[in-house]
Design an enzyme around this catalytic site. Structure first.
Site, short mmCIF file in Angstrom:
data_model
loop_
_atom_site.label_atom_id
_atom_site.label_comp_id
_atom_site.label_asym_id
_atom_site.label_seq_id
_atom_site.Cartn_x
_atom_site.Cartn_y
_atom_site.Cartn_z
N ASN A 13 0.87 -1.18 0.00
CA ASN A 13 0.00 0.00 0.00
C ASN A 13 0.91 1.23 0.00
O ASN A 13 1.49 1.56 1.03
CB ASN A 13 -0.89 -0.06 1.26
CG ASN A 13 -1.67 1.21 1.49
OD1 ASN A 13 -1.78 2.06 0.60
ND2 ASN A 13 -2.23 1.35 2.69
N LYS A 15 0.14 4.25 -0.31
CA LYS A 15 -0.50 5.43 0.30
C LYS A 15 -0.31 6.65 -0.61
O LYS A 15 -0.28 6.51 -1.83
CB LYS A 15 0.03 5.64 1.72
CG LYS A 15 -0.10 4.36 2.57
CD LYS A 15 0.09 4.56 4.04
CE LYS A 15 -0.09 3.24 4.75
NZ LYS A 15 0.02 3.35 6.20
N HIS A 99 -9.44 0.97 5.18
CA HIS A 99 -8.14 1.17 5.83
C HIS A 99 -8.32 2.14 7.00
O HIS A 99 -9.11 3.08 6.92
CB HIS A 99 -7.13 1.71 4.82
CG HIS A 99 -5.74 1.74 5.36
ND1 HIS A 99 -5.30 2.76 6.18
CD2 HIS A 99 -4.71 0.87 5.25
CE1 HIS A 99 -4.05 2.49 6.54
NE2 HIS A 99 -3.67 1.36 5.99
N GLU A 101 -6.68 4.57 7.99
CA GLU A 101 -6.50 6.00 7.68
C GLU A 101 -7.74 6.57 7.02
O GLU A 101 -8.07 7.75 7.22
CB GLU A 101 -5.24 6.18 6.80
CG GLU A 101 -3.98 5.99 7.64
CD GLU A 101 -2.78 5.45 6.88
OE1 GLU A 101 -2.76 5.51 5.64
OE2 GLU A 101 -1.86 4.94 7.55
N GLU A 171 -5.11 -4.96 10.93
CA GLU A 171 -4.10 -3.92 11.09
C GLU A 171 -4.33 -3.17 12.40
O GLU A 171 -5.17 -2.26 12.45
CB GLU A 171 -4.17 -2.92 9.93
CG GLU A 171 -3.88 -3.55 8.59
CD GLU A 171 -3.31 -2.52 7.63
OE1 GLU A 171 -2.17 -2.73 7.18
OE2 GLU A 171 -3.98 -1.52 7.37
N GLY A 177 2.71 2.41 10.78
CA GLY A 177 3.64 3.52 10.59
C GLY A 177 4.35 3.96 11.85
O GLY A 177 4.98 5.02 11.89
#
Ligand code: PGA
Length: 262
Positions: A13, A15, A99, A101, A171, A177
């Site tokens: 991914n 991003k 996801h 985010e 996740e 991150g």
């Protein structure tokens, strides 16, 4: 591993990173490593602007293309959105949905996740459905309750056949991150829980064939021990997917674990 051993499934991914030229270069390097992947499923998920370039760079390779999000309508006055049929047309086979985010910054809810998953399936894309708890939920002992909520609400109303076309990604938000990976034991506990829930809802065969990825600071150094856990079928990789060497290293380590253990 329940049932027959499965080769690793590793998705990168990217991003909101990389220009078109950078994307072509990275995809080209990963495609060139194809013979090393030993039948693993490899998916690259660039930003929308680079889908065409990456599709071209992957032509003739076994590496698949995916997108990071989609909207649930096929077309119309939805400024800024991209639909499932558009992604299919761009060469995508997979799409991320839910996801953390998207949930954190863009108002994604379990209900919108459900609509997007339906749209992905309708367009012939395989959705990678993301679930995971935040740190406060983990510390309060509410990890599995949170995962249950996300699965129950996001997957409400889908048939067994539809569930079998989905891929799941656990996740933990606190590991994304941050450099803090869930330990293999912590990840395995949640993966086993997800598989149990799938078994309760859709039966043993569906559960045993489901692909459940782990995501959150995966690197070449932790890929091997994580993949050795019996319910971890592969990875959703963020930061480490932006460098060809580290991404390929993750696949290599997972394959070693697969060959040693499974
Ligand atoms: P990370 O991201 O590997 O940079 O932690 C994972 C993800 O968000 O999919």
């Amino acid at each position: 591993m329940i049932g027959t051993p499965r080769v690793p499934f590793v998705a990168g991914n990217w991003k909101m990173n990389l220009t078109r030229a950078e994307s072509r270069e990275l995809a080209g390097r990963i495609a060139a490593a194809g013979p090393e992947f030993g039948g693993s499923t490899i998916v690259l998920m660039p930003p929308f602007t680079a889908l065409g370039d990456v599709a071209a760079a992957l032509t003739g390779s076994d590496v698949a293309l995916g997108a990071q999000d989609l909207f649930w309508e096929d077309r119309g006055a939805y400024t800024g959105e991209v639909s499932g049929p558009m992604l299919k047309d761009a060469g995508c086979a997979y799409v991320l949905v839910g996801h953390s985010e998207r949930r954190q910054y863009f108002g994604e809810t379990d209900a919108t996740v459900g609509r997007k998953v339906r749209a992905a399936l309708k367009a012939g894309l395989r959705p990678i459905v993301c679930v995971g708890e935040v740190l406060e939920e983990r510390e309060a002992g509410r990890t599995t309750a949170r995962i249950d909520d996300q699965l129950a609400r996001g997957l409400d109303g889908f048939s067994r056949d539809e569930i079998e076309r989905m891929i799941f990604a656990y996740e933990p938000v606190w590991a994304i991150g941050t450099g803090k990976t869930a330990s293999p034991g912590q990840a395995e506990e949640v993966h086993a829980h997800i598989r149990r829930r799938l078994e309760e809802g859709y039966g043993k065969t569906t559960a045993s064939c489901a692909i459940i990825l782990y995501g959150g600071s995966v690197k070449p150094a932790n890929s091997n021990p994580l993949f050795k856990e019996k319910n971890i079928d592969g990875f959703l990789v963020g930061g480490a997917s932006l460098e060809a060497e580290s991404f390929i290293g993750i696949v290599r380590e997972a394959l070693l674990a697969y060959r040693e253990e499974k």
